[in-house]
Design an enzyme around this catalytic site. Structure first.
Site, PDB file in Angstrom:
ATOM      1  N   GLU A  56       9.275   8.537 -16.315  1.00  0.00           N
ATOM      2  CA  GLU A  56       7.913   9.060 -16.477  1.00  0.00           C
ATOM      3  C   GLU A  56       7.361   8.723 -17.858  1.00  0.00           C
ATOM      4  O   GLU A  56       6.208   8.314 -18.005  1.00  0.00           O
ATOM      5  CB  GLU A  56       7.905  10.572 -16.289  1.00  0.00           C
ATOM      6  N   HIS A  70       0.834  -1.226   0.000  1.00  0.00           N
ATOM      7  CA  HIS A  70       0.000   0.000   0.000  1.00  0.00           C
ATOM      8  C   HIS A  70       0.862   1.267   0.000  1.00  0.00           C
ATOM      9  O   HIS A  70       0.406   2.316   0.443  1.00  0.00           O
ATOM     10  CB  HIS A  70      -0.958   0.044   1.201  1.00  0.00           C
ATOM     11  N   LYS A  89      16.268  21.694 -10.990  1.00  0.00           N
ATOM     12  CA  LYS A  89      15.563  20.451 -11.295  1.00  0.00           C
ATOM     13  C   LYS A  89      16.398  19.406 -12.033  1.00  0.00           C
ATOM     14  O   LYS A  89      17.222  19.725 -12.877  1.00  0.00           O
ATOM     15  CB  LYS A  89      14.333  20.758 -12.157  1.00  0.00           C
ATOM     16  N   SER A 118      14.925  21.546 -16.087  1.00  0.00           N
ATOM     17  CA  SER A 118      13.741  22.377 -16.300  1.00  0.00           C
ATOM     18  C   SER A 118      14.175  23.672 -16.966  1.00  0.00           C
ATOM     19  O   SER A 118      15.264  24.186 -16.697  1.00  0.00           O
ATOM     20  CB  SER A 118      13.079  22.673 -14.960  1.00  0.00           C
TER      21      SER A 118
END
Ligand code: ARG
Length: 484
Positions: free
Chosen positions: A318, A184, A311, A305
């Site tokens: 992704e 979980h 970043k 970024s």
């Protein structure tokens, strides 16, 4: 691509094809990718027509020379694909006629575009399945060598690892690297990072065998099924099957030209593989985040970024996670195309190619990227281990300790549950409890249990077959290596 007149099937037509219909009908924009397979199929068919006496040896030679020259032209980029010629098959046949004259028309004896496309596509999908199987195997090998790298204690000796890429000495501990295991996404029990890598190696091993299995099942040549009913010509289907590297010809002509379950099976195997890679991606995104800090991804496989200078984004993971959706879509698209088609061939089936090309391209790049990226990722032992100790991850060990003393496990669970509640209230860890506090929970407890509650002891104790104890993981690693 330009438009030219004269269709190869134009005999009965008085009116020219509508321009929009031509555009809608054409598949050459994408099926030109099958030119190698198409020419291989035609070469085998021509050889068989010669061997069976259907064509004269000279005719066969002219056809084969012409086809080989066209193959060279296409490979060299000297070929003009024409939309008006609809597909790869008619573009090549028409080029053959331009090159060798009317004898080119004899190539299509005892053949239809229906068995022609079926054989081309099977050749492509079979190779694609074998290629993805081998890429799964490659990534499996990476998982296994990473498992070995993080098993500690010099256990890595003798394996090929990318030692020079270990920027961070802390990343390669002398002891096995311990990671929190989750259910979980809540801390559950400590596990070894090596155990985690080997879990993915297991999934990839099944994925690989799914691709190999599919390749084996589709290893039949539909060539010679002709339009749908077979042919009156005395063809030799065993010969063409053999020439094209298939195990045997398909047994039923309707099935041969009308079935696409080989492509569905390939797409299903791609989808399951992408589901696994997507789960891996989700974990990489989480574990490389600032909040988790378990792993640092290599600069070469992350991006920045355009506005936030700090970043470093896990784009590969992704995108891999996102592209799983697109591969599932490919499977769904073809299932839906096939489900409403009466036997045998229907033009709907022309929609079989793009999903397969798309899934193949997507899965192969993702498998390649992970095989490159994972060996360059650096896992942080201290952070992982600290995280593994949080969240009362060894509460089950305490319950097991009580149950070992004779207390029924359900009661032990209750006792430890209450202790956890107590710890939450007073901001303590289980191993910080005093003998008095422990005794109050259960008379058999005292502070000597503290040592049982370390993450090291927890993983060491999980000795069941398939468990995370270093000893078991070492065995599993040895077995995984020998299966490679
Ligand atoms: N381009 C077609 C396809 O990909 C080839 C077969 C066409 N057959 C036919 N009877 N129109 O399915």
């Amino acid at each position: 691509m330009t438009q030219t007149p004269k269709k190869l099937w134009g005999g009965r037509f008085a009116e020219a094809t509508d321009g929009l219909v031509e555009l809608f009908n054409a598949s050459v924009g994408f099926d030109q990718r099958l030119f190698e397979q198409d020419i291989r199929g035609s070469l085998a068919h021509a050889a068989m027509l010669g061997k069976t006496g259907i064509l004269q040896p000279l005719e066969v030679k002219q056809i084969q020379d012409g086809l080989n020259a066209i193959l060279e032209d296409i490979r060299a980029g000297n070929f003009e694909w024409k939309l008006s010629l609809e597909d790869v098959h008619m573009n090549i046949e028409s080029a053959l006629r331009d090159r060798i004259g009317p004898v080119a028309g004899k190539l299509h004896t005892a053949r239809s575009r229906n068995d022609q496309v079926a054989v081309d596509f099977r050749l492509f999908v079979k190779d694609a399945a074998l290629e993805l199987a081998s890429l799964c195997r490659g990534l499996r090998a990476v998982m296994v060598s990473e498992a070995e790298k993080y098993l500690g204690g010099g256990q890595g000796a003798g394996v090929e690892t990318t030692l020079e890429l270990r920027v961070d000495a802390e990343a390669v501990p002398p002891a096995p690297l311990i990671l929190p295991g989750y259910t979980h996404l809540q801390v559950a029990q400590p596990i070894l990072l090596s155990h985690w890598f080997l879990a993915y190696a297991e999934m990839l091993e099944r994925d690989e065998s799914r691709f190999l299995d599919a390749a084996k099942r589709m290893d039949e040549s539909p060539l010679g099924s002709s339009a749908l009913a077979g042919t009156p010509w005395p063809i030799d289907r065993d010969m063409t099957a053999r020439e094209l590297g298939f195990a045997r010809p398909t047994r039923n002509s309707l099935d041969g030209v009308g079935s696409r379950d080989f492509a569905l099976e390939f797409l299903a195997a791609c989808s399951i593989n992408m589901a696994h890679l997507s789960r891996l991606s989700e974990e990489m995104v989480l574990y490389s985040s600032f909040e988790f800090g378990f792993v640092t991804l290599p600069d070469s496989h992350t991006t920045g970024s355009s506005i936030m200078p700090q970043k470093k984004n896990p784009d590969v993971s992704e995108l891999a996670r996102g592209k799983a959706g697109r591969v599932f879509g490919d499977l769904m698209a073809l299932l839906t195309v096939v489900k409403g088609t009466p036997l045998a061939y229907n033009k709907d089936l022309q929609e079989d190619k793009e999903p397969v090309f798309d899934a193949f391209d997507t899965v192969s790049i993702v498998l390649r990227l992970y095989a490159e990226m994972l060996p360059k990722a650096v896992w942080h032992a201290e952070t992982c281990e600290k995280a593994a100790a949080r969240g009362f991850s060894t509460a089950t060990d305490l319950a097991d300790h009580l149950a070992l003393g004779g207390l029924p496990f359900r009661e032990a669970h209750e006792v430890v549950g209450k202790l956890v509640g107590y710890c939450v209230q007073y901001g303590k860890q289980l191993w910080e409890l005093s003998s008095e506090e422990l005794k109050a929970a259960h008379p058999s407890l005292n502070s000597s249990v503290a040592e049982k509650l370390s993450v090291q002891n927890s993983v060491r104790s999980r000795m069941s077959f398939g468990g995370t104890a270093p000893e078991r993981v070492r065995e599993a690693l040895g077995a995984a290596k020998s299966r490679l």
